[in-house]
Design an enzyme around this catalytic site. Structure first.
Site, mmCIF file in Angstrom:
data_model
loop_
_atom_site.group_PDB
_atom_site.id
_atom_site.type_symbol
_atom_site.label_atom_id
_atom_site.label_comp_id
_atom_site.label_asym_id
_atom_site.label_seq_id
_atom_site.Cartn_x
_atom_site.Cartn_y
_atom_site.Cartn_z
ATOM 1 N N ASN A 9 0.880 -1.176 0.000
ATOM 2 C CA ASN A 9 0.000 0.000 0.000
ATOM 3 C C ASN A 9 0.913 1.220 0.000
ATOM 4 O O ASN A 9 1.517 1.547 1.013
ATOM 5 C CB ASN A 9 -0.878 -0.027 1.263
ATOM 6 C CG ASN A 9 -1.630 1.277 1.466
ATOM 7 O OD1 ASN A 9 -1.742 2.095 0.552
ATOM 8 N ND2 ASN A 9 -2.147 1.477 2.674
ATOM 9 N N LYS A 11 0.141 4.324 -0.304
ATOM 10 C CA LYS A 11 -0.444 5.554 0.242
ATOM 11 C C LYS A 11 -0.140 6.716 -0.725
ATOM 12 O O LYS A 11 -0.136 6.498 -1.924
ATOM 13 C CB LYS A 11 0.078 5.801 1.660
ATOM 14 C CG LYS A 11 -0.031 4.529 2.511
ATOM 15 C CD LYS A 11 0.279 4.720 3.945
ATOM 16 C CE LYS A 11 0.148 3.372 4.657
ATOM 17 N NZ LYS A 11 0.249 3.492 6.097
ATOM 18 N N HIS A 95 -9.321 1.521 4.924
ATOM 19 C CA HIS A 95 -8.027 1.641 5.592
ATOM 20 C C HIS A 95 -8.174 2.608 6.775
ATOM 21 O O HIS A 95 -8.929 3.570 6.704
ATOM 22 C CB HIS A 95 -6.979 2.151 4.604
ATOM 23 C CG HIS A 95 -5.598 2.112 5.170
ATOM 24 N ND1 HIS A 95 -5.127 3.093 6.009
ATOM 25 C CD2 HIS A 95 -4.614 1.191 5.076
ATOM 26 C CE1 HIS A 95 -3.895 2.772 6.391
ATOM 27 N NE2 HIS A 95 -3.562 1.620 5.831
ATOM 28 N N GLU A 97 -6.479 4.976 7.781
ATOM 29 C CA GLU A 97 -6.267 6.401 7.464
ATOM 30 C C GLU A 97 -7.505 6.994 6.805
ATOM 31 O O GLU A 97 -7.818 8.168 6.997
ATOM 32 C CB GLU A 97 -5.020 6.547 6.577
ATOM 33 C CG GLU A 97 -3.760 6.319 7.394
ATOM 34 C CD GLU A 97 -2.607 5.719 6.626
ATOM 35 O OE1 GLU A 97 -2.594 5.780 5.383
ATOM 36 O OE2 GLU A 97 -1.701 5.165 7.298
ATOM 37 N N GLU A 167 -5.166 -4.622 10.559
ATOM 38 C CA GLU A 167 -4.107 -3.636 10.718
ATOM 39 C C GLU A 167 -4.329 -2.869 12.015
ATOM 40 O O GLU A 167 -5.095 -1.892 12.052
ATOM 41 C CB GLU A 167 -4.114 -2.654 9.549
ATOM 42 C CG GLU A 167 -3.875 -3.314 8.201
ATOM 43 C CD GLU A 167 -3.322 -2.327 7.193
ATOM 44 O OE1 GLU A 167 -2.224 -2.567 6.690
ATOM 45 O OE2 GLU A 167 -3.965 -1.308 6.935
ATOM 46 N N GLY A 173 2.897 2.422 10.542
ATOM 47 C CA GLY A 173 3.851 3.506 10.329
ATOM 48 C C GLY A 173 4.582 3.927 11.591
ATOM 49 O O GLY A 173 5.236 4.969 11.620
ATOM 50 N N SER A 213 3.710 -1.944 10.125
ATOM 51 C CA SER A 213 5.170 -2.038 10.261
ATOM 52 C C SER A 213 5.726 -3.411 9.887
ATOM 53 O O SER A 213 6.706 -3.868 10.482
ATOM 54 C CB SER A 213 5.612 -1.619 11.670
ATOM 55 O OG SER A 213 5.245 -0.272 11.910
HETATM 56 P P1 PGA Z 1 3.123 0.404 7.414
HETATM 57 O O1 PGA Z 1 1.649 0.626 6.810
HETATM 58 O O2 PGA Z 1 3.624 -0.905 6.862
HETATM 59 O O3 PGA Z 1 3.928 1.574 6.924
HETATM 60 O O4 PGA Z 1 2.986 0.360 8.900
HETATM 61 C C1 PGA Z 1 0.770 -0.449 6.630
HETATM 62 C C2 PGA Z 1 -0.564 0.047 6.097
HETATM 63 O O5 PGA Z 1 -1.040 1.101 6.539
HETATM 64 O O6 PGA Z 1 -1.186 -0.602 5.216
#
Ligand code: PGA
Length: 255
Positions: A9, A11, A95, A97, A167, A173, A213
């Protein structure tokens, strides 16, 4: 029986020019014959570049979001048909976010999932608890509400076409990966819920990805857990080298 899926992903990262560099490097590393399924979800403006540069490779391309209406006055939005036409086979839905910054809720996730299926896109439904919710001990309740909201009203045959991504918001992140045991515990719970919603056979078929992560250093231990069927990777999917390394790791996992 559930083939692993390694998904990225991106983003709001990588211009079309950066996407081109990534795709050339990824292909040069040699994807043919790797066992995991592979998916990348770039920004909308990079979909065309990625689809054409990865044509004939095993990589599937997905959108990061879609709108629940077919078309109309929804400035800034994108439809399922547009994603399909651009060459997408998958789409991320709900997601954290999107939930946090764009106020998406379970009813919206449900409507978007329907639209994705109607248009032949595989929905990747994202669920997960915040740090506060985990500390309060309500992780399972949050997961149950999000999953049952997303799946409400779907027939078993439709549910079988979906992917679920767990998640934990506190792990996204932040560098704070859930331990393999913490992730497995929630994945097992999601599979139990799926079994209640759609029956044991469907629950065994559906793939549940872990995200938060995930990186080359922790991929093997996460993917070795019984109910973790793949990874949804943000930061570590941005460099072809790291993403490819995770594909190689998944290729070695037997379960
Ligand atoms: P990340 O993001 O691997 O940077 O923690 C995962 C995601 O939000 O899909």
């Amino acid at each position: 029986m559930r083939n692993l899926l390694i998904a990225g992903n991106w983003k709001m990262n990588h211009t079309a020019a950066a996407t081109e560099t990534f795709c050339r490097e990824l292909r040069a590393r040699g994807l043919e014959g790797k066992r995991p399924d592979i998916l990348l979800c770039p920004p909308f403006t990079s979909i065309g570049t990625m689809v054409s540069l990865l044509k004939g490779s095993p990589v599937h391309v997905g959108g990061q979001n879609l709108h629940q209406q077919d078309k109309g006055a929804f400035t800034g939005e994108i439809s399922a048909a547009m994603l399909r036409e651009a060459g997408c086979s998958h789409v991320l839905i709900g997601h954290s976010e999107r939930r946090q910054y764009f106020h998406e809720d379970d009813a919206g996730v449900n409507a978007k999932t329907r639209k994705a299926l109607e248009n032949g896109l595989t929905p990747v439904i994202c669920i997960g608890e915040t740090r506060e919710e985990r500390e309060k001990g309500v992780t399972n309740a949050v997961i149950k509400t999000q999953l049952s909201g997303a799946l409400a009203g779907f027939a078993v045959g439709e549910i079988r076409k979906m992917l679920i991504a767990y998640e934990p918001v506190w792990a996204i992140g932040t560098g704070l990966t859930a331990t393999p045991e913490q992730a497995q515990e929630v994945h097992r719970y999601i599979r139990k819920l799926l079994s209640e919603i759609a029956g044991a056979e469907t629950a065994q078929l559906l793939r549940i990805l872990y995200g938060g992560s995930a990186k080359p250093d922790n991929a093997a231990e996460l993917l070795s857990e019984a109910d973790i069927d793949g990874l949804l990777i943000g930061g570590a999917s941005l460099k072809a080298e790291d993403f490819f390394r995770i594909i190689e790791i998944a290729d070695t996992i037997n379960k």
